[in-house]
Design a protein around this motif. Structure first.
Motif, PDB file in Angstrom:
ATOM      1  N   ARG A 102       0.985  -1.131   0.059  1.00  0.00           N
ATOM      2  CA  ARG A 102       0.167   0.025   0.113  1.00  0.00           C
ATOM      3  C   ARG A 102       0.820   1.316  -0.192  1.00  0.00           C
ATOM      4  N   ARG A 106       0.679   5.358   0.580  1.00  0.00           N
ATOM      5  CA  ARG A 106      -0.170   6.272   1.292  1.00  0.00           C
ATOM      6  C   ARG A 106       0.850   7.365   1.965  1.00  0.00           C
ATOM      7  N   GLU A 128       4.265   0.677   2.081  1.00  0.00           N
ATOM      8  CA  GLU A 128       4.303  -0.456   3.370  1.00  0.00           C
ATOM      9  C   GLU A 128       3.879  -1.489   2.686  1.00  0.00           C
ATOM     10  N   LEU A 187       1.511  -5.128   3.037  1.00  0.00           N
ATOM     11  CA  LEU A 187       0.371  -5.342   3.815  1.00  0.00           C
ATOM     12  C   LEU A 187       0.748  -6.743   4.304  1.00  0.00           C
ATOM     13  N   GLY A 203     -11.119   2.845   2.493  1.00  0.00           N
ATOM     14  CA  GLY A 203      -9.828   2.123   2.695  1.00  0.00           C
ATOM     15  C   GLY A 203      -9.883   0.500   2.817  1.00  0.00           C
ATOM     16  N   ASP A 204     -10.903  -0.139   2.797  1.00  0.00           N
ATOM     17  CA  ASP A 204     -11.043  -1.535   2.858  1.00  0.00           C
ATOM     18  C   ASP A 204     -10.387  -1.882   1.714  1.00  0.00           C
ATOM     19  N   TRP A 239      -8.618  -6.658   4.039  1.00  0.00           N
ATOM     20  CA  TRP A 239      -7.726  -5.974   4.872  1.00  0.00           C
ATOM     21  C   TRP A 239      -8.520  -4.727   5.343  1.00  0.00           C
ATOM     22  N   ALA A 286     -10.042  -1.383   7.035  1.00  0.00           N
ATOM     23  CA  ALA A 286      -9.356  -0.050   7.382  1.00  0.00           C
ATOM     24  C   ALA A 286      -9.635   0.068   8.821  1.00  0.00           C
ATOM     25  N   ARG A 315      -9.497  -1.976  11.153  1.00  0.00           N
ATOM     26  CA  ARG A 315      -8.402  -2.726  12.111  1.00  0.00           C
ATOM     27  C   ARG A 315      -7.256  -2.914  11.442  1.00  0.00           C
ATOM     28  N   PRO A 316      -6.413  -1.692  11.398  1.00  0.00           N
ATOM     29  CA  PRO A 316      -5.103  -1.509  10.588  1.00  0.00           C
ATOM     30  C   PRO A 316      -4.127  -2.720  11.288  1.00  0.00           C
ATOM     31  N   GLY A 317      -3.307  -3.191  10.174  1.00  0.00           N
ATOM     32  CA  GLY A 317      -2.378  -4.029  10.110  1.00  0.00           C
ATOM     33  C   GLY A 317      -2.940  -5.405  10.548  1.00  0.00           C
ATOM     34  N   THR A 318      -3.951  -5.704  10.091  1.00  0.00           N
ATOM     35  CA  THR A 318      -4.689  -7.192  10.015  1.00  0.00           C
ATOM     36  C   THR A 318      -5.384  -7.657   8.628  1.00  0.00           C
TER      37      THR A 318
END
Length: 337
Positions: free
Chosen positions: A127, A129, A134, A136, A154-155, A173, A175, A177-180
């Protein structure tokens, strides 16, 4: 004035690097075709790109028409340098990338998602931004993880494949729950292809060449996307309450179709546009060298003897991006078409 900024992927901090049964939807010819633009307003222009590259392409555009992402290839001696290109209007940012990294989608906030390769040749989605690339997160028990679409919130949706059987399954992924990353309860051998602003997801299921298409509502309910008599259906993109794809009918194969996701109704599209690349929230479709409104299409300007053009993506404002292939491949933008 055009501004170009250069970055390298290595210099960017990587932080968190990116069943229900099918129901039957109503299938009937859809109405209210999108209106065509005036013929004289359609124009093509070249996007700024690194002039020392062998080829450059514009792959995706956001719904507002502001953000565009693409790729380029620079040949340096015996080595090739792949580049990711990010445009904000006419402001270009170059990012050196691993081999064959490519954008898959971009949303109205300028967040770009794409795919590349990780260690061991496994898929590694990413991703972009706020000027940073970064990775995923991926599912450790899966191989071939890739992303396909992102919505305004952002989903992100995509797919993975089981290591032992190679069967595909849906991923999201969220939005919120970032990082999941989460495994979706999709039909067998599913591949999510698009996600709309309200979280509706479309995709395909089944073995190669025997696909069925589905839509997953925000409440988790699944409905089929099909056409009466279709022996196969394949959905490829979605925006607003529209989705596009192809069906095989008894007397014709690979028929281009646009579905209305609100009721499952459909329109068969101009057979002169067998290739469908993208659809916008107004139901306007692009593919090959054409833009399709309603059941009719028109050829976009820019081609000539020895020079070809191809569309990739269309915004809700009607701006289209793609490429022109003459002495070299260059990124282009169509407006007023």
């Amino acid at each position: 004035m055009t501004h170009t900024a250069r970055r390298t992927l290595a210099g960017v901090t990587a932080a968190g690097l990116l069943t229900a049964s099918l129901g039957v939807a109503v299938s009937a010819p859809a109405t209210a075709a999108p209106r065509a633009a005036a013929l004289g307003t359609c124009k093509i222009s070249t996007l700024p790109y690194p002039t020392d590259t062998y080829r450059a392409d514009a792959n995706v555009i956001d719904p507002t028409g502001r953000f565009v992402a693409g790729t380029a290839l620079r040949i340096e001696g015996t080595d090739n340098q792949y580049l990711l290109l990010f445009w904000d209007g006419n402001r270009l940012t170059e990012v050196e990338a691993p081999s064959m990294a490519s954008p898959a989608d971009v949303n109205a906030d300028g967040v770009v998602i794409g795919n590349g390769w990780g260690e061991g040749g496994n898929g590694q989605p990413w991703r972009y931004r706020n000027g940073r690339v970064e990775q995923l997160p991926v599912v450790s028990s899966a191989t071939g993880v890739s992303v396909t679409a992102i919505n305004k919130a952002g989903d992100i949706v995509g797919l993975g494949r089981t290591i032992d059987t190679g069967e595909s399954f849906g991923l999201r992924w969220p939005a919120a729950r970032p990082g999941t990353v989460e495994v979706l309860d999709t039909p067998a051998n599913a591949e999510p292809r698009g996600i709309t602003a309200n979280g509706t997801i479309v995709g395909t299921a089944g073995d190669f060449g025997y696909w069925t298409s589905w839509v997953r509502r925000p409440n988790g309910r699944y409905d089929a996307l099909t056409v009466p008599g279709a022996q196969m259906s394949y959905v490829s993109e979605a925006a607003g309450h529209w989705a596009i794809g192809h069906v095989d009918l008894p007397d014709s194969i690979w028929v281009p179709v646009r579905w209305n996701l609100r009721d499952g109704s459909y329109t068969t599209l101009d057979p002169q546009s067998p290739s469908l690349e993208d659809v916008n929230a107004k139901g306007v479709v692009v593919g090959a060298d054409r833009v399709v409104r309603g059941a009719t299409s028109r050829v976009l300007p820019g081609a000539s003897d020895g020079v070809g053009i191809g569309t990739r993506s269309i915004s809700d404002t009607g701006t289209i991006v793609g490429f022109r292939n003459g002495e070299r491949v260059t990124p282009v933008r169509w407006t007023g078409c």
